[in-house]
Enzyme design. Sequence first.
Site, PDB file in Angstrom:
ATOM      1  N   ASN A   9       0.851  -1.188   0.000  1.00 49.99           N
ATOM      2  CA  ASN A   9       0.000   0.000   0.000  1.00 49.99           C
ATOM      3  C   ASN A   9       0.890   1.242   0.000  1.00 49.99           C
ATOM      4  OD1 ASN A   9      -1.898   1.985   0.446  1.00 49.99           O
ATOM      5  ND2 ASN A   9      -2.357   1.386   2.560  1.00 49.99           N
ATOM      6  N   LYS A  11       0.001   4.313  -0.348  1.00 49.56           N
ATOM      7  CA  LYS A  11      -0.667   5.519   0.187  1.00 49.56           C
ATOM      8  C   LYS A  11      -0.408   6.697  -0.764  1.00 49.56           C
ATOM      9  CE  LYS A  11      -0.125   3.414   4.651  1.00 49.56           C
ATOM     10  NZ  LYS A  11      -0.144   3.533   6.078  1.00 49.56           N
ATOM     11  N   HIS A  90      -9.684   1.447   5.037  1.00 52.98           N
ATOM     12  CA  HIS A  90      -8.375   1.632   5.671  1.00 52.98           C
ATOM     13  C   HIS A  90      -8.512   2.617   6.836  1.00 52.98           C
ATOM     14  CE1 HIS A  90      -4.218   2.836   6.306  1.00 52.98           C
ATOM     15  NE2 HIS A  90      -3.885   1.683   5.750  1.00 52.98           N
ATOM     16  N   GLU A  92      -6.804   5.037   7.751  1.00 56.57           N
ATOM     17  CA  GLU A  92      -6.601   6.459   7.398  1.00 56.57           C
ATOM     18  C   GLU A  92      -7.874   7.037   6.768  1.00 56.57           C
ATOM     19  OE1 GLU A  92      -2.952   5.747   5.289  1.00 56.57           O
ATOM     20  OE2 GLU A  92      -2.060   5.209   7.213  1.00 56.57           O
ATOM     21  N   GLU A 161      -5.481  -4.629  10.743  1.00 59.24           N
ATOM     22  CA  GLU A 161      -4.450  -3.594  10.858  1.00 59.24           C
ATOM     23  C   GLU A 161      -4.691  -2.777  12.120  1.00 59.24           C
ATOM     24  OE1 GLU A 161      -2.480  -2.536   6.962  1.00 59.24           O
ATOM     25  OE2 GLU A 161      -4.284  -1.338   7.000  1.00 59.24           O
ATOM     26  N   GLY A 167       2.470   2.511  10.600  1.00 56.05           N
ATOM     27  CA  GLY A 167       3.459   3.591  10.437  1.00 56.05           C
ATOM     28  C   GLY A 167       4.212   3.955  11.703  1.00 56.05           C
ATOM     29  N   SER A 207       3.316  -1.888  10.292  1.00 54.26           N
ATOM     30  CA  SER A 207       4.766  -1.929  10.501  1.00 54.26           C
ATOM     31  C   SER A 207       5.396  -3.271  10.121  1.00 54.26           C
ATOM     32  CB  SER A 207       5.107  -1.548  11.944  1.00 54.26           C
ATOM     33  OG  SER A 207       4.791  -0.187  12.157  1.00 54.26           O
TER      34      SER A 207
HETATM   35  P1  PGA Z   1       2.792   0.506   7.521  1.00 53.92           P
HETATM   36  O1  PGA Z   1       1.336   0.696   6.878  1.00 53.92           O
HETATM   37  O2  PGA Z   1       3.345  -0.801   6.979  1.00 53.92           O
HETATM   38  O3  PGA Z   1       3.590   1.691   7.050  1.00 53.92           O
HETATM   39  O4  PGA Z   1       2.613   0.453   8.987  1.00 53.92           O
HETATM   40  C1  PGA Z   1       0.445  -0.364   6.750  1.00 53.92           C
HETATM   41  C2  PGA Z   1      -0.870   0.088   6.169  1.00 53.92           C
HETATM   42  O5  PGA Z   1      -1.360   1.157   6.525  1.00 53.92           O
HETATM   43  O6  PGA Z   1      -1.458  -0.595   5.338  1.00 53.92           O
END
Ligand code: PGA
Length: 249
Positions: A9, A11, A90, A92, A161, A167, A207
């Site tokens: 992903n 983003k 997601h 976000e 998640e 992140g 992560s």
């Molecule tokens: P990350 O993001 O691996 O940077 O933690 C995962 C995601 O949001 O899908």
Amino acid sequence: MRKIYVAGNWKMNLIDDITPVVQISKNVKNLEIIIFPPFTHLQKYSEILNKTNIKIGAQNVFYEDRGAFTGEISYKFLEEFGVKYVVIGHSERRNIFKESDELISLKLKKILKTDIKPIFCVGEKEQERNLNKQKIVVENQLKISLGGIENNFKNIIIAYEPVWAIGTGKNATPFDAQEMHQFIREQLSTLFGKNIAYQISIIYGGSVNDENAKDLFREDDVDGLFVGGASLKGEKFKKIIEIVEKQII
Ligand code: PGA
């Protein structure tokens, strides 16, 4: 046997160099590799990946085919770029753009009537985990968004998640991930029956990197990895794919 996924992903970012990923795109039985570039780069990457086994996905979709929905994208437009998967719900989207479980449900219902498969994200926030409410939170997300779905359940892919892991560099332990994935499968069993629940892939995100991928993927109910930050470095993403490939073969 459930399908295994390694998904990147991006983003609102671009990968540094996709070449390492393209080079390893050999066909491993039962493994699906997907990248999710921003909308504006779907065409470019669908052309680059055209002759590989890597699939292309979109990070969001709306539930109407067309109309006065400024800024939104319909699945029909996504299909034109060969999009096979779409991320729905997601964290976000939920937290920054205030998407509700109900809106997410409408999107899921729409996409399940098409040939595109949804990666439906669920997960608790840090405060909820501290209060030991992760199961209640995820149960609600699943119930509200999946309730009323009548067919094609098998096309759903769930991404667990935990928001506190996204992140932050602080991934869920394999033990915690397995506990939640197993719990999610139990919920799917209540919603769709045991047989279907057993066939739905549940992938972990938050992560993930080339150091923790092996231990996370080793868990019984972890059917793949959803990678954010580490998917932006071609070499790192390649390593993660190879780690998963090795454990499948
Ligand atoms: P990350 O993001 O691996 O940077 O933690 C995962 C995601 O949001 O899908």
